[in-house]
Scaffold this motif. Structure first.
Motif, short mmCIF file in Angstrom:
data_model
loop_
_atom_site.label_atom_id
_atom_site.label_comp_id
_atom_site.label_asym_id
_atom_site.label_seq_id
_atom_site.Cartn_x
_atom_site.Cartn_y
_atom_site.Cartn_z
N ALA A 48 12.16 -0.54 -1.57
CA ALA A 48 12.39 0.90 -1.59
C ALA A 48 11.12 1.63 -2.02
N VAL A 49 10.78 2.68 -1.31
CA VAL A 49 9.60 3.49 -1.62
C VAL A 49 9.95 4.48 -2.72
N ARG A 50 9.06 4.62 -3.69
CA ARG A 50 9.20 5.65 -4.72
C ARG A 50 8.63 6.96 -4.16
N ILE A 51 9.38 8.04 -4.34
CA ILE A 51 9.05 9.31 -3.70
C ILE A 51 8.47 10.29 -4.71
N PRO B 299 5.85 12.92 -10.69
CA PRO B 299 6.09 11.49 -10.90
C PRO B 299 6.75 10.87 -9.68
N ALA B 300 6.47 9.60 -9.45
CA ALA B 300 7.12 8.87 -8.35
C ALA B 300 8.47 8.35 -8.83
N VAL B 301 9.52 8.63 -8.08
CA VAL B 301 10.88 8.27 -8.50
C VAL B 301 11.54 7.45 -7.41
N GLY B 302 12.11 6.32 -7.79
CA GLY B 302 12.82 5.47 -6.85
C GLY B 302 14.31 5.76 -6.85
N PRO B 303 15.01 5.32 -5.82
CA PRO B 303 16.45 5.54 -5.75
C PRO B 303 17.21 4.61 -6.69
N SER B 304 18.16 5.16 -7.41
CA SER B 304 19.03 4.36 -8.28
C SER B 304 20.20 5.24 -8.71
N MET B 305 21.22 4.61 -9.28
CA MET B 305 22.34 5.39 -9.79
C MET B 305 21.87 6.36 -10.87
N GLN B 306 20.97 5.91 -11.74
CA GLN B 306 20.50 6.75 -12.83
C GLN B 306 19.72 7.96 -12.32
N ALA C 235 23.34 2.28 0.16
CA ALA C 235 24.15 1.06 0.18
C ALA C 235 23.54 0.00 1.09
N TYR C 236 22.95 0.42 2.20
CA TYR C 236 22.35 -0.55 3.12
C TYR C 236 21.08 -1.15 2.51
N TYR C 237 20.36 -0.36 1.71
CA TYR C 237 19.21 -0.93 1.01
C TYR C 237 19.66 -1.93 -0.05
N GLU C 238 20.63 -1.53 -0.87
CA GLU C 238 21.10 -2.40 -1.95
C GLU C 238 21.63 -3.73 -1.41
N GLU C 239 22.32 -3.67 -0.30
CA GLU C 239 22.87 -4.89 0.30
C GLU C 239 21.77 -5.81 0.81
N ASN C 240 20.60 -5.23 1.09
CA ASN C 240 19.49 -6.00 1.67
C ASN C 240 18.22 -5.92 0.82
N ALA C 241 18.39 -5.75 -0.49
CA ALA C 241 17.24 -5.55 -1.38
C ALA C 241 16.28 -6.74 -1.39
N SER C 242 16.77 -7.92 -1.07
CA SER C 242 15.89 -9.09 -1.04
C SER C 242 14.99 -9.10 0.21
N ARG C 243 15.35 -8.29 1.20
CA ARG C 243 14.62 -8.25 2.47
C ARG C 243 13.78 -6.99 2.64
N LEU C 244 13.96 -6.02 1.72
CA LEU C 244 13.33 -4.72 1.86
C LEU C 244 12.74 -4.27 0.53
N TRP D 198 0.80 -1.22 0.00
CA TRP D 198 0.00 0.00 0.00
C TRP D 198 0.84 1.28 0.00
N ALA D 199 2.11 1.19 0.40
CA ALA D 199 2.92 2.41 0.52
C ALA D 199 4.14 2.36 -0.39
N GLU D 200 3.98 1.76 -1.56
CA GLU D 200 5.10 1.67 -2.50
C GLU D 200 5.45 3.04 -3.09
#
Length: 332
Positions: A223-226, A233-240, A212-221, A120-122
């Motif tokens: 990321a919310v698009r802001i 537009p909703a934008v998620g965190p990434s290098m790009q 970095a802490y999210y990327e290391e644990n991406a299988s367990r978490l 619900w909070a993606e």
């Protein structure tokens, strides 16, 4: 008896040799931001390998604010910081006669995270984050459906950086408009791994920390698009999205601050910082942060070699600094 005495003599000689070896090993002490820690720790490990045990680099984690307290007392040669040095820290360093060289080393995407089962909070707006985290929310905003009526009637369990963290300062300024302005009834820690575990184990949790802490644990978490507002537009965190400047307001530069006297008088400190700025791009990618353009590291090396002290941020953290903005400042 002679054999026993010989063994004692050999043992004593070995112990003395070990003491001499330890005495010759020089120490570089670093402390500060947990966000910058993975980068500096990776650089430190590579650097120590190249020096074959002659230099020991210790990297502590007391948060950006905690690190500056030690740095301005002259206890550390280098301070990791996830935000620029602030006015009160500048004053503390000045009072102690500590001059510093400010060096940006990477960009971070401060990441808001939820449990993978949270559907619900993606996407969340900055205003919704403010509703969760503002001081007036304490004891009043306790359920997800208070953020949006379409969200479930379930407890809102918050996890965030501790008050000595630069990440806490940056998040609260970006969301509330004022650093350290926050409710106090959330699970706080300077150790980002504690926050990772807290959110990963709780379907109703939300937290924030460095990318970095999210990327290391991406299988367990997740990321919310802001969204900056309802129409954005909703934008998620990434290098790009950090590189193109669209991940706002949570893209930010991260730094090391070097004691200018230590850099001038201690060859091992100079060598470590030069190594950091030379090897940073590959190591930063390895630990899942966003490296600066090569020109930024050239400018940083020029600044360091010239011993240019002070800050280009005038004693306050700024929200929404883009990579091109940082380059322009560093080129002055």
């Amino acid at each position: 008896m002679k054999l026993k005495n010989s063994l004692i003599a050999l043992t004593a000689a070995a112990a003395l040799a070990g003491c001499a070896e330890r005495a010759e090993r020089v120490l570089i002490s670093i402390d500060g931001s947990s966000t910058v820690y993975p980068v500096t720790e990776a650089v430190a490990e590579e650097f120590m390998d190249t020096r074959r045990g002659q230099v020991q680099v210790t990297v502590g984690v007391s948060g950006t604010g905690g690190g500056f307290k030690k740095f301005c007392r002259g206890e550390t040669a280098i301070s990791n910081a996830s935000r620029p040095i602030l006015e009160e820290e500048i004053a503390a360093c000045k009072a102690a006669g500590v001059e510093y060289i400010e060096l940006p080393v990477a960009f971070d995407a401060l990441t808001v995270v939820i449990h993978p089962d949270n559907t619900w909070a993606e996407e969340l707006t900055v205003a919704q984050l403010r509703t969760m985290w503002e001081p007036d929310a304490q004891g009043r905003i306790n359920n997800w459906n208070q953020i949006d009526p379409s969200f479930p009637d379930a407890p809102l369990n918050l996890f965030g950086a501790g008050a000595d963290s630069g990440t806490f300062d940056y998040f609260t300024e970006a969301v509330m408009g004022k650093a350290k302005s926050s409710r106090g009834d959330f699970t706080a820690s300077e150790d980002d791994n504690v926050l990772v575990t807290g959110v990963a184990q709780d379907r109703n949790a939300l937290g924030f920390f460095g990318y970095a802490y999210y990327e290391e644990n991406a299988s367990r978490l997740k990321a919310v698009r802001i969204k900056l507002d309802d129409d954005a537009p909703a934008v998620g965190p990434s290098m790009q999205t950090v590189m193109d400047g669209t991940y706002q307001p949570f893209s930010r530069p991260i730094f090391i601050y070097v004691n200018a006297k230590a850099a001038a008088e201690r060859p091992e400190v100079r060598e470590f910082v030069e190594f950091y700025l030379t090897e940073a791009i590959d190591l930063i990618k390895e630990v899942k942060y966003i490296p600066l353009p090569p020109r930024a590291y050239e400018l940083a090396r020029e600044k360091f070699r010239a011993g240019k002290v002070g800050t280009v941020f005038e004693g306050h953290s700024e929200i929404g600094v883009r990579i091109e903005d940082l380059l322009q400042r560093e080129a002055r």
